[in-house]
Design a protein around this motif. Structure first.
Motif, PDB file in Angstrom:
ATOM      1  N   GLU A  29       0.838  -1.212   0.000  1.00 10.52           N
ATOM      2  CA  GLU A  29       0.000   0.000   0.000  1.00 10.52           C
ATOM      3  C   GLU A  29       0.866   1.252   0.000  1.00 10.52           C
ATOM      4  O   GLU A  29       0.608   2.223  -0.694  1.00 10.52           O
ATOM      5  CB  GLU A  29      -0.824   0.095   1.301  1.00 10.52           C
ATOM      6  N   PHE A  30       1.866   1.200   0.887  1.00 13.43           N
ATOM      7  CA  PHE A  30       2.756   2.348   1.056  1.00 13.43           C
ATOM      8  C   PHE A  30       3.480   2.662  -0.252  1.00 13.43           C
ATOM      9  O   PHE A  30       3.520   3.813  -0.698  1.00 13.43           O
ATOM     10  CB  PHE A  30       3.759   2.034   2.172  1.00 13.43           C
ATOM     11  N   LEU A  31       4.023   1.637  -0.868  1.00 13.84           N
ATOM     12  CA  LEU A  31       4.781   1.830  -2.112  1.00 13.84           C
ATOM     13  C   LEU A  31       3.873   2.328  -3.234  1.00 13.84           C
ATOM     14  O   LEU A  31       4.244   3.227  -3.988  1.00 13.84           O
ATOM     15  CB  LEU A  31       5.459   0.516  -2.530  1.00 13.84           C
ATOM     16  N   LYS A  32       2.682   1.762  -3.291  1.00  9.15           N
ATOM     17  CA  LYS A  32       1.768   2.164  -4.372  1.00  9.15           C
ATOM     18  C   LYS A  32       1.355   3.631  -4.202  1.00  9.15           C
ATOM     19  O   LYS A  32       1.320   4.389  -5.174  1.00  9.15           O
ATOM     20  CB  LYS A  32       0.537   1.265  -4.425  1.00  9.15           C
ATOM     21  N   ALA A  33       1.065   4.024  -2.969  1.00  7.58           N
ATOM     22  CA  ALA A  33       0.677   5.419  -2.722  1.00  7.58           C
ATOM     23  C   ALA A  33       1.812   6.358  -3.136  1.00  7.58           C
ATOM     24  O   ALA A  33       1.581   7.398  -3.765  1.00  7.58           O
ATOM     25  CB  ALA A  33       0.331   5.611  -1.251  1.00  7.58           C
ATOM     26  N   ALA A  34       3.035   5.980  -2.803  1.00 10.29           N
ATOM     27  CA  ALA A  34       4.187   6.817  -3.151  1.00 10.29           C
ATOM     28  C   ALA A  34       4.373   6.892  -4.664  1.00 10.29           C
ATOM     29  O   ALA A  34       4.595   7.969  -5.232  1.00 10.29           O
ATOM     30  CB  ALA A  34       5.455   6.273  -2.483  1.00 10.29           C
ATOM     31  N   VAL A  35       4.262   5.752  -5.315  1.00  9.80           N
ATOM     32  CA  VAL A  35       4.442   5.717  -6.770  1.00  9.80           C
ATOM     33  C   VAL A  35       3.311   6.472  -7.472  1.00  9.80           C
ATOM     34  O   VAL A  35       3.546   7.232  -8.415  1.00  9.80           O
ATOM     35  CB  VAL A  35       4.556   4.254  -7.277  1.00  9.80           C
ATOM     36  N   ASP A  36       2.077   6.310  -6.984  1.00  6.87           N
ATOM     37  CA  ASP A  36       0.948   7.021  -7.597  1.00  6.87           C
ATOM     38  C   ASP A  36       1.105   8.535  -7.479  1.00  6.87           C
ATOM     39  O   ASP A  36       0.831   9.272  -8.438  1.00  6.87           O
ATOM     40  CB  ASP A  36      -0.383   6.586  -6.964  1.00  6.87           C
ATOM     41  N   ALA A  37       1.563   8.992  -6.315  1.00  9.31           N
ATOM     42  CA  ALA A  37       1.763  10.431  -6.117  1.00  9.31           C
ATOM     43  C   ALA A  37       2.811  10.942  -7.103  1.00  9.31           C
ATOM     44  O   ALA A  37       2.648  12.004  -7.721  1.00  9.31           O
ATOM     45  CB  ALA A  37       2.185  10.714  -4.684  1.00  9.31           C
ATOM     46  N   GLN A  38       3.862  10.154  -7.257  1.00  5.91           N
ATOM     47  CA  GLN A  38       4.937  10.503  -8.178  1.00  5.91           C
ATOM     48  C   GLN A  38       4.434  10.569  -9.618  1.00  5.91           C
ATOM     49  O   GLN A  38       4.744  11.491 -10.365  1.00  5.91           O
ATOM     50  CB  GLN A  38       6.044   9.440  -8.034  1.00  5.91           C
ATOM     51  N   ARG A  39       3.648   9.566  -9.994  1.00  3.81           N
ATOM     52  CA  ARG A  39       3.124   9.496 -11.366  1.00  3.81           C
ATOM     53  C   ARG A  39       2.181  10.665 -11.653  1.00  3.81           C
ATOM     54  O   ARG A  39       2.219  11.258 -12.730  1.00  3.81           O
ATOM     55  CB  ARG A  39       2.406   8.168 -11.597  1.00  3.81           C
ATOM     56  N   LYS A  40       1.347  10.969 -10.674  1.00  2.00           N
ATOM     57  CA  LYS A  40       0.400  12.072 -10.826  1.00  2.00           C
ATOM     58  C   LYS A  40       1.162  13.361 -11.120  1.00  2.00           C
ATOM     59  O   LYS A  40       0.815  14.122 -12.024  1.00  2.00           O
ATOM     60  CB  LYS A  40      -0.415  12.206  -9.534  1.00  2.00           C
ATOM     61  N   HIS A  41       2.233  13.562 -10.330  1.00  2.00           N
ATOM     62  CA  HIS A  41       3.054  14.757 -10.501  1.00  2.00           C
ATOM     63  C   HIS A  41       3.666  14.806 -11.895  1.00  2.00           C
ATOM     64  O   HIS A  41       3.876  15.878 -12.459  1.00  2.00           O
ATOM     65  CB  HIS A  41       4.146  14.759  -9.434  1.00  2.00           C
ATOM     66  N   ARG A  42       3.970  13.646 -12.450  1.00  3.29           N
ATOM     67  CA  ARG A  42       4.592  13.593 -13.782  1.00  3.29           C
ATOM     68  C   ARG A  42       3.544  13.538 -14.906  1.00  3.29           C
ATOM     69  O   ARG A  42       3.871  13.276 -16.059  1.00  3.29           O
ATOM     70  CB  ARG A  42       5.524  12.375 -13.871  1.00  3.29           C
ATOM     71  N   GLY A  43       2.275  13.711 -14.518  1.00  2.35           N
ATOM     72  CA  GLY A  43       1.200  13.729 -15.509  1.00  2.35           C
ATOM     73  C   GLY A  43       0.826  12.353 -16.030  1.00  2.35           C
ATOM     74  O   GLY A  43       0.264  12.231 -17.124  1.00  2.35           O
ATOM     75  N   LEU A  44       1.137  11.298 -15.254  1.00  2.00           N
ATOM     76  CA  LEU A  44       0.797   9.932 -15.675  1.00  2.00           C
ATOM     77  C   LEU A  44      -0.396   9.425 -14.867  1.00  2.00           C
ATOM     78  O   LEU A  44      -0.659   9.894 -13.766  1.00  2.00           O
ATOM     79  CB  LEU A  44       1.997   8.996 -15.437  1.00  2.00           C
ATOM     80  N   GLU A  45      -1.091   8.433 -15.434  1.00  2.00           N
ATOM     81  CA  GLU A  45      -2.238   7.852 -14.715  1.00  2.00           C
ATOM     82  C   GLU A  45      -1.779   6.957 -13.576  1.00  2.00           C
ATOM     83  O   GLU A  45      -0.679   6.428 -13.606  1.00  2.00           O
ATOM     84  CB  GLU A  45      -3.058   6.991 -15.684  1.00  2.00           C
TER      85      GLU A  45
END
Ligand code: ADP
Ligand code: MG
Ligand code: MG
Length: 249
Positions: A97-113
């Motif tokens: 969960e922790f890793l996914k939340a971190a990766v999702d936040a990162q992706r969002k910032h980079r304009g990715l889904e």
């Protein structure tokens, strides 16, 4: 990528960094060595914006932006990653969960889904394998009950998933057996890229046999007192830090 100018910072009212200067270009690996209590961990904490570390003067530019204008989350999203000397445990939150939340936040910032849970699971499993961490660690609480070596592998896993621009590894080698050390080194080496830089804080030249740095710096008394190429690490191993006392004063 990173430009630190005359950085002065204090912890608990005590000045620890005393006018530190350091410039890191894209693709470079810089090793920082130095005596205990010199301010190495403080530098990492100041750069990532940890509570209680106050900058009194100086400037840090990260990709041309004033780092201190960014809050902790923004720094992470901009691609700054710190692997702690003592990784924190977060019981009750699964590693996945922790890793996914971190990766999702990162992706969002980079304009990715956002990644689907299925795709993320697949990726996390692949990367776990690369760092020789059994998949069962993805289901456990973040670092909960992990051994020292498992925590360090988990940090490298996190780093590989987040694909940061600037990675700061603070004594990631301390207390590691030779296999874990190689996992850490292989992880770093696999991630070396034209547009990614590393600051590797270490007490031992041993790690630098595996992660060959472009530059080696000595941090003593809260500033960089000597810089050189990879051979400087060998010289330090042989001579210690005493001979640099004049430069500290
Ligand atoms: P290093 O990583 O080079 O061994 P640190 O940056 O951890 O050194 O510590 C530098 C100095 O700052 C030490 O004297 C340490 O005790 C002090 N220091 C660091 N963090 C704190 C803190 N949270 N509270 C009080 N003193 C601190
Ligand atoms: Mg220390
Ligand atoms: Mg330290």
């Amino acid at each position: 990528m990173l430009q630190i100018k005359d950085l002065v910072a204090e912890v608990a009212g005590k000045q620890i960094l005393n006018g530190l200067n350091l410039t890191i270009g894209p693709g470079e690996v810089h090793a920082i060595m130095g005596p205990n209590g010199a301010g190495k961990s403080t530098l990492g904490n100041v750069l990532t914006g940890r509570d209680g570390y106050d900058v009194t003067s100086g400037q840090v530019l990260f990709n041309g932006k004033d780092l201190f204008e960014l809050d902790i989350e923004e720094r992470a999203r901009e691609g700054l990653f710190l692997a702690f000397q003592y990784p924190v445990e977060i019981p009750g939150v699964s590693n996945m969960e922790f890793l996914k939340a971190a990766v999702d936040a990162q992706r969002k910032h980079r304009g990715l889904e956002e990644m689907s849970s299925f795709d993320f699971m697949k990726l996390a499993r692949e990367v776990s394998q690369k760092v020789s961490l059994d998949q069962s660690f993805l289901k456990r609480g973040v670092n909960e009950g992990f051994s020292g070596g498992e925590k360090k592998r988990n940090e490298i896993l996190q780093m590989m998933l987040l694909e940061p621009q600037l990675c700061i590894l603070d004594e990631t080698d301390s207390g590691l057996d030779i296999d874990a050390l190689q996992v850490v080194a292989n992880g770093v080496n696999a991630m070396r890229a034209e547009n990614r830089s590393f600051i590797v804080v270490t007490h031992y030249q041993r790690l630098l046999d595996y992660i060959v740095p472009d530059y080696v710096h000595v941090l003593a008394g809260g500033k960089i007192v000597k810089s050189g190429g990879k051979d400087l690490a060998l010289e330090l191993e042989a001579k210690g830090y005493g001979w640099l006392e004049g430069e500290v004063a």
